[in-house]
Design a protein around this motif. Structure first.
Motif, short mmCIF file in Angstrom:
data_model
loop_
_atom_site.label_atom_id
_atom_site.label_comp_id
_atom_site.label_asym_id
_atom_site.label_seq_id
_atom_site.Cartn_x
_atom_site.Cartn_y
_atom_site.Cartn_z
N LYS A 260 0.82 -1.21 0.00
CA LYS A 260 0.00 0.00 0.00
C LYS A 260 0.85 1.26 0.00
O LYS A 260 0.34 2.36 -0.24
CB LYS A 260 -0.93 0.02 1.23
CG LYS A 260 -1.92 -1.14 1.30
CD LYS A 260 -2.91 -1.11 0.16
CE LYS A 260 -4.07 -2.06 0.40
NZ LYS A 260 -3.65 -3.49 0.48
N ILE A 261 2.12 1.12 0.30
CA ILE A 261 3.04 2.24 0.40
C ILE A 261 4.27 1.91 -0.45
O ILE A 261 4.71 0.75 -0.47
CB ILE A 261 3.43 2.48 1.87
CG1 ILE A 261 2.22 2.99 2.66
CG2 ILE A 261 4.60 3.46 2.00
CD1 ILE A 261 2.43 3.09 4.13
N PRO A 262 4.84 2.86 -1.17
CA PRO A 262 5.98 2.56 -2.03
C PRO A 262 7.09 1.83 -1.30
O PRO A 262 7.48 2.17 -0.18
CB PRO A 262 6.43 3.95 -2.50
CG PRO A 262 5.21 4.79 -2.44
CD PRO A 262 4.43 4.29 -1.27
N SER A 263 7.59 0.78 -1.92
CA SER A 263 8.74 0.00 -1.47
C SER A 263 8.52 -0.74 -0.16
O SER A 263 9.47 -1.26 0.42
CB SER A 263 9.99 0.90 -1.33
OG SER A 263 10.40 1.39 -2.59
N LEU A 264 7.28 -0.85 0.33
CA LEU A 264 7.01 -1.54 1.58
C LEU A 264 6.23 -2.82 1.33
O LEU A 264 5.17 -2.81 0.69
CB LEU A 264 6.21 -0.65 2.53
CG LEU A 264 5.75 -1.33 3.84
CD1 LEU A 264 6.94 -1.64 4.73
CD2 LEU A 264 4.74 -0.45 4.58
N SER A 265 6.75 -3.94 1.83
CA SER A 265 6.01 -5.19 1.82
C SER A 265 6.11 -5.85 3.19
O SER A 265 7.09 -5.64 3.92
CB SER A 265 6.51 -6.14 0.72
OG SER A 265 7.87 -6.48 0.94
N ILE A 266 5.09 -6.61 3.55
CA ILE A 266 5.02 -7.26 4.86
C ILE A 266 4.49 -8.67 4.66
O ILE A 266 3.53 -8.87 3.91
CB ILE A 266 4.09 -6.49 5.82
CG1 ILE A 266 4.46 -5.01 5.87
CG2 ILE A 266 4.16 -7.09 7.22
CD1 ILE A 266 3.50 -4.17 6.67
N GLU A 267 5.10 -9.66 5.32
CA GLU A 267 4.62 -11.03 5.24
C GLU A 267 4.86 -11.73 6.56
O GLU A 267 5.51 -11.19 7.46
CB GLU A 267 5.29 -11.79 4.08
CG GLU A 267 6.81 -11.77 4.10
CD GLU A 267 7.42 -12.90 4.89
OE1 GLU A 267 6.73 -13.92 5.10
OE2 GLU A 267 8.59 -12.78 5.32
N SER A 268 4.31 -12.93 6.70
CA SER A 268 4.48 -13.68 7.93
C SER A 268 4.25 -15.15 7.66
O SER A 268 3.37 -15.53 6.90
CB SER A 268 3.48 -13.20 8.99
OG SER A 268 3.54 -14.01 10.15
N SER A 269 5.03 -16.00 8.32
CA SER A 269 4.78 -17.44 8.28
C SER A 269 4.09 -17.90 9.56
O SER A 269 3.86 -19.10 9.74
CB SER A 269 6.10 -18.21 8.09
OG SER A 269 7.02 -17.91 9.12
N TYR A 270 3.78 -16.97 10.45
CA TYR A 270 3.04 -17.27 11.67
C TYR A 270 1.59 -16.84 11.57
O TYR A 270 0.75 -17.32 12.31
CB TYR A 270 3.68 -16.55 12.87
CG TYR A 270 4.88 -17.24 13.46
CD1 TYR A 270 4.84 -17.81 14.72
CD2 TYR A 270 6.09 -17.28 12.77
CE1 TYR A 270 5.95 -18.42 15.28
CE2 TYR A 270 7.21 -17.88 13.32
CZ TYR A 270 7.14 -18.45 14.57
OH TYR A 270 8.25 -19.06 15.11
N GLY A 271 1.29 -15.88 10.70
CA GLY A 271 -0.05 -15.32 10.65
C GLY A 271 -0.07 -13.94 11.25
O GLY A 271 0.71 -13.07 10.87
N ARG A 272 -0.93 -13.74 12.27
CA ARG A 272 -1.16 -12.41 12.83
C ARG A 272 -0.12 -12.00 13.86
O ARG A 272 -0.20 -10.88 14.39
CB ARG A 272 -2.54 -12.38 13.49
CG ARG A 272 -3.70 -12.72 12.57
CD ARG A 272 -5.01 -12.82 13.32
NE ARG A 272 -5.43 -11.55 13.88
CZ ARG A 272 -6.09 -10.62 13.21
NH1 ARG A 272 -6.41 -10.82 11.93
NH2 ARG A 272 -6.43 -9.49 13.78
N THR A 273 0.84 -12.83 14.17
CA THR A 273 1.65 -12.57 15.36
C THR A 273 3.11 -12.25 15.08
O THR A 273 3.82 -11.85 15.99
CB THR A 273 1.62 -13.78 16.30
OG1 THR A 273 2.14 -14.92 15.61
CG2 THR A 273 0.20 -14.08 16.75
#
Length: 763
Positions: free
Chosen positions: A86-99
């Motif tokens: 949603k913001i330039p050059s920013l990505s977020i991921e997780s292999s745990y889910g919400r935590t």
């Protein structure tokens, strides 16, 4: 009944520049008056340099979401990953889910899944750094502003910021009484309730209480033979609260903040052989609401976190003295069926889906965690051309981590246990100076000396049963082994920037910055016997940008070009031949790209935002190799010698070259209120899941569309809103992560989510 003025259109637009999917926002009477007078985009004030400044005049690549904008984006059950793409050059991921969110800025991040992992993107909430990844997953609610600072931020914010910084500031108490309440209901009986109320208690003391309650039913069925059960995974209950007290008298203020979280649910489901061999497609007939686990009944995730901070400020006219004291604590346990299937190859036909070489069921726990921070700084408030900030910072963290292995075929009996202990102490002294060279040219320079020290101990008490099959003289078969390691380093971070006011609407800037990520240690020795250490990584970044207001303030165009060179980048070899992590350093990593961030008032009834970023990253070390699995279902494209892939020339994992986001908002006055419709399109290009490259583990590009439509109106001292919404409107689903040590196990993004929401604001 209050009539909805024509200026409400502009105000609501300004308050939802980045929102389209999850919610909307309300305007205040003061904002309405400003919008009616100027008919321009609002001025965004930020604290990226620990002073209140106009975002358009700060020589830093920064995107800011203020007040209700962030509430809108993060509502309806979303966790902090709502900011992904949603913001330039920013990505977020997780292999745990919400935590356990993992942040990536300009391609720099860390895929490490261990609870001891460090990240090169720092998260700061209410001026307190959230170092451990579990702290970073605290729910986002009742927030006044979020700022994403791209590029090194080591001078003012310290170590572990070579990629950038995400900064949250919650809504603070005030003497004015106000509050809000919202509730949404959506797919799989998902409920999101949040509310806040605040005001003056005495002439000098005010308070604010904020709460969040999110709940979603389990909706994933387990169809493993002999373990069939409906609605066993996928749900959660997440509760959080914050209470703040603000005392103000004369030139002194004291802000006390206490926050707490409790979450119970299940981890993100792992799906065995969900990726089709020879491609990166999901297998034919894939169903996101079905798994085939033989340990599903034992999967769970539980998080408890709390913290308190005290911010004291003394205004001495020419100077301001600020003290920020913080304590954070977190506990977590997460247990999952890591192989993502049932049975095993050595059991004959009882295995699936596809081939399961061996069962893997594990749990990670954080039974004890304490973080103490103290910052003391003094800032000048001179009227002249010269100003400065200087300060001291102290960081003390103690972490205890449990790693458990279980024998799935024996009903989940414990067969592996390792405890890790790490103590970290760091301190720093820093300073920056701002000098106005001419009316149009301003210079800023900063220095920070940081000292970092870590002590690590790992003790293995129980060896997994399958390791006992090895030769007794191998160290990895021994129980009651202890491994110790320590790491220490110091570094001088610096930055120099210049901003030039080309005219009243255009500002140019240039910035050079250097900082480091402190040494890291990993010792997940359940399936190995080696503790690994990565030395400090250092980065030097160069960027130039333009920030401009166009079309008489009805448009805004900000653009940045950048290049960085990183020495000794810390890399994490995740998985490979075992369920473990291994640290190493790469000689060089380079990156370059550009970022475009724009906002537009196209007409009085139509608003748009558009951003675009390009990031090219490349590892440069001909000697670095990664142990990789050897199986027919995996097509590795890197050179492989003796079971190791050489990764020189590869891009970094989870580093999309392209990220783009487009939002449109249309509104129309109707029957004394306002009808509105939002649309949001987010795109990120292909990514590699691991350091090595393979056909199966290259994530496809992902496009997600959101839509929201509703009606807002006012009555007396209340403002109301009712809306319907959808996320991932076209139900695009694909793998977004993987586990490689066993089979082509995939993690998949959330499918279509639809719901309704009602909100009331009072003042």
């Amino acid at each position: 009944m209050k009539a909805m003025k024509r200026s409400t259109l502009a105000t609501l637009i300004n308050a939802t520049l980045f929102s389209a999917v999850a919610g909307t926002s309300f305007s205040s009477i003061a904002e309405e008056a400003t919008a009616e007078k100027t008919n321009q985009l609002e001025v965004i004030q930020i604290t990226a340099r620990k002073r209140v400044e106009n975002a358009q005049e700060v020589p830093v690549a920064v995107s800011a979401l203020q007040g209700d904008k962030l509430d809108a984006y993060s509502s309806a059950g979303m966790d902090i990953r709502f900011m992904n793409a949603k913001i330039p050059s920013l990505s977020i991921e997780s292999s745990y889910g919400r935590t356990f969110p993992r942040f990536y800025v300009r391609g720099l991040g860390n895929t490490d899944f261990d609870l001891n992992a460090s990240q090169p993107v720092s998260l700061v909430v209410d001026d307190v750094v959230q170092e451990n990844a579990i702290l970073k997953g605290f729910p986002v609610f009742d927030v006044a502003r979020v700022e994403v600072l791209r590029g090194p931020q080591g001078t003012l914010f310290g170590r572990n910021t070579p990629a950038g910084l995400v900064k949250f500031d919650t809504v603070k108490p005030s003497q004015e009484f106000d509050g809000f309440s919202s509730v949404s209901y959506g797919t799989n009986n998902a409920i999101d309730f949040r509310g806040a109320v605040g005001g003056g208690l005495t002439d000098n003391l005010s308070a604010r209480v904020s709460v969040l309650w999110q709940d979603k039913d389990d909706y994933i069925d387990n169809r493993a033979p002999g373990f069939e059960q409906d609605d066993i995974l996928g749900g959660y209950t997440d509760r959080a609260a914050r209470i703040q007290f603000l005392y103000e008298k004369d030139d002194f203020s004291a802000l006390l903040n206490y926050h707490v979280r409790n979450m119970e649910g299940t981890p993100i489901p792992f799906r065995a052989n969900a990726i089709k061999a020879g491609s990166n497609d999901l297998v034919d007939g894939f169903q996101d609401d079905v798994v085939y686990h033989d340990a599903a009944a034992r999967e769970f995730q539980r998080v408890d976190a709390e913290g308190v901070s005290l911010k004291l400020e003394y205004d001495l006219e020419a100077h301001t003295i600020t003290s920020i004291t913080g304590w954070e604590s977190a506990k977590v346990n997460s247990r999952g069926d890591i192989d993502g299937g049932y049975g095993a190859a050595f059991l004959g036909d009882y295995q699936g889906p596809g081939i399961i070489p061996f069962p893997s069921e594990s749990e990670s726990g954080l039974p004890k965690h304490d973080q103490y921070t103290q910052e003391l700084r003094i800032s000048s408030n001179f009227v002249g051309d010269f100003n400065y900030q200087t300060g001291l910072f102290y960081f003390d963290e103690s972490v205890s981590i449990d790693n458990f292995g279980y024998n799935t075929l024996a009903g989940g009996a414990l067969n592996g246990y390792v405890n890790q202990q790490q103590d970290t102490k760091a301190w720093a002294v820093f300073g920056t100076v701002d000098y106005t060279l001419t009316d149009d040219l301003k210079l800023t320079a900063g220095l920070r000396y940081s000292d970092d020290d870590k002590d690590f101990v790992a003790v293995r008490k129980i060896v997994p049963a399958d390791l006992n099959e090895c030769n007794n003289d191998l160290m990895q078969c021994q129980t009651d082994i202890t491994r110790t390691e320590d790491a220490s380093d110091d570094h001088i971070s610096w930055d120099i920037s210049a901003s030039y006011k080309f005219n009243d609407d255009v500002n140019l800037y240039a910035r050079v910055a250097n900082t480091f990520r402190a040494p890291s240690i990993q010792g997940r020795i359940t399936f190995a016997d080696e503790v690994t250490k990565a030395d400090s990584e250092t980065v030097t970044s160069y960027e130039m940008g333009v920030k401009s207001d166009v079309l008489d303030g009805r448009g805004r165009v900000n653009a940045t070009v950048f290049y960085f060179n990183m020495d000794d980048q810390q890399l994490t070899a995740v998985g490979g031949t075992a369920n473990t992590t291994r640290l190493l350093n790469a000689d060089k990593t380079t990156g370059y790209g550009f970022e475009l961030d724009t906002e537009w008032m196209l007409t009085d009834e139509l608003n748009a935002t558009f951003n675009l970023s390009y990031n090219n990253t490349e590892l440069k070390d001909k000697n670095v190799s990664i142990a990789v699995p050897q199986r027919p279902s995996l097509t590795i494209t890197d050179p492989v010698v003796d079971g190791k892939a050489f990764i020189d020339g590869n891009s970094l994992p989870h580093a999309p070259e392209w990220i783009s986001n487009l939002t449109l908002r249309y509104s129309k006055e109707l029957a004394g209120g306002e009808f509105f419709t939002y649309a949001d399109v987010s795109y990120r290009s292909e990514i590699n899941y691991f350091l090595y490259e393979s056909v199966e583990f290259e994530g496809k590009s992902l496009t997600e569309v959101g839509l929201r439509s509703g009606y807002a109106w006012s009555e007396g001292d209340y403002e109301y809103e009712a809306a319907v919404f959808a996320r991932n409107l076209f139900d695009e689903q694909q793998a977004i992560g993987a586990i490689d040590f066993n089979n082509n196990t995939a993690m998949v993004n959330e499918g279509r989510f639809v719901g309704v929401e009602f909100k009331v604001k009072f003042f």
